[in-house]
Design a protein around this motif. Structure first.
Motif, mmCIF file in Angstrom:
data_model
loop_
_atom_site.group_PDB
_atom_site.id
_atom_site.type_symbol
_atom_site.label_atom_id
_atom_site.label_comp_id
_atom_site.label_asym_id
_atom_site.label_seq_id
_atom_site.Cartn_x
_atom_site.Cartn_y
_atom_site.Cartn_z
ATOM 1 N N PRO A 134 19.296 43.938 69.215
ATOM 2 C CA PRO A 134 19.506 42.504 69.364
ATOM 3 C C PRO A 134 18.941 41.743 68.166
ATOM 4 O O PRO A 134 17.956 42.153 67.552
ATOM 5 N N ALA A 135 19.581 40.625 67.846
ATOM 6 C CA ALA A 135 19.298 39.873 66.621
ATOM 7 C C ALA A 135 17.870 39.353 66.553
ATOM 8 O O ALA A 135 17.320 39.213 65.470
ATOM 9 N N TYR A 136 17.253 39.094 67.704
ATOM 10 C CA TYR A 136 15.894 38.544 67.676
ATOM 11 C C TYR A 136 14.861 39.555 67.179
ATOM 12 O O TYR A 136 13.733 39.182 66.867
ATOM 13 N N ARG A 137 15.238 40.819 67.031
ATOM 14 C CA ARG A 137 14.314 41.819 66.477
ATOM 15 C C ARG A 137 13.936 41.482 65.042
ATOM 16 O O ARG A 137 12.847 41.794 64.595
ATOM 17 N N ASP A 138 14.859 40.877 64.305
ATOM 18 C CA ASP A 138 14.591 40.472 62.927
ATOM 19 C C ASP A 138 15.466 39.272 62.605
ATOM 20 O O ASP A 138 16.456 39.378 61.884
ATOM 21 N N SER A 139 15.105 38.120 63.142
ATOM 22 C CA SER A 139 15.932 36.918 62.992
ATOM 23 C C SER A 139 15.992 36.425 61.545
ATOM 24 O O SER A 139 16.898 35.687 61.179
ATOM 25 N N GLU A 140 15.050 36.844 60.723
ATOM 26 C CA GLU A 140 15.068 36.466 59.307
ATOM 27 C C GLU A 140 16.133 37.250 58.530
ATOM 28 O O GLU A 140 16.644 36.779 57.520
ATOM 29 N N ASN A 141 16.424 38.459 58.972
ATOM 30 C CA ASN A 141 17.395 39.333 58.310
ATOM 31 C C ASN A 141 18.350 39.909 59.352
ATOM 32 O O ASN A 141 18.226 41.068 59.724
ATOM 33 N N PRO A 142 19.328 39.111 59.827
ATOM 34 C CA PRO A 142 20.191 39.566 60.925
ATOM 35 C C PRO A 142 21.169 40.676 60.564
ATOM 36 O O PRO A 142 21.731 41.302 61.434
ATOM 37 N N MET A 143 21.365 40.893 59.250
ATOM 38 C CA MET A 143 22.230 42.000 58.856
ATOM 39 C C MET A 143 21.758 42.566 57.522
ATOM 40 O O MET A 143 21.214 41.867 56.686
#
Length: 193
Positions: A134-143
């Motif tokens: 899920p994106a909230y694991r690393d919201s600074e680097n979503p991809m």
């Protein structure tokens, strides 16, 4: 609204909690729900756009399974997916759809989907990306960008597959339009969108 359906599916897919370490639990949940519960074929195709636009190759088996189970009407809606970022996963998905065979009307829509990618792109590259889910694991680097190719470089990479498709395509041939547009996307800006 198509963009609302697509964005909602994409958002749920990337925000859904992983189960037993399965990072793809979100997209899997969204696609399975669409296939089992969504009866509006237009909405089904629109929502599947959101999964495709994630641009992650790990989602290809899920998308291919969905493609094999949806109607031509839903396929037409899915083929209207567009993004400012061109991903290898999107092109690969469309190529596989063409290679596996589809109706003539869907074939034309999928060729158009591939052809217009460099025209509507906001970034002049084809990217191979992997999404954080899920994106909230690393919201600074979503991809994470795994690879970046120019449109010309990527066109040469997929040319053998396009040539093979052109050989089996009936007249009038549409595959040559991909070459024409990808080789000079600036010429088509404002015409294709």
């Amino acid at each position: 609204d198509a963009s609302i359906c697509s964005t909602a599916a994409m958002s749920l897919a990337v925000l859904f909690d992983s189960h037993d370490g399965d990072e793809l639990a979100g997209p899997t949940f969204v696609v399975r729900t669409l296939l089992s519960r969504e009866t509006d074929l237009q909405s089904q195709g629109q929502a599947l756009r959101g999964i495709l636009l994630l641009g992650d190759k790990r989602l290809l088996p899920l998308l291919e399974d969905a493609w094999s189970r949806i109607t031509d009407d839903s396929r037409q809606e899915l083929a209207r997916a567009k993004s400012g970022i061109v991903s290898e996963a999107m092109v690969e998905f469309w190529l596989r759809c063409l290679e596996d065979g589809c109706s003539e009307s869907v074939f034309g829509s999928v060729v158009a989907a591939i052809a217009k990618l460099p025209v509507i792109a906001q970034v002049p590259f084809v990217l191979d990306v992997q999404r954080v889910m899920p994106a909230y694991r690393d919201s600074e680097n979503p991809m994470q960008v795994l690879r970046k190719r120019s449109f010309g470089e990527y066109l040469e990479e997929i040319r053998p597959r396009l040539d093979a498709l052109e050989k089996i395509e009936t007249d009038p041939k549409l595959i040559p339009k991909i070459y024409e547009i990808w080789q000079n996307p600036e010429q088509f800006r404002g015409i294709i969108g």
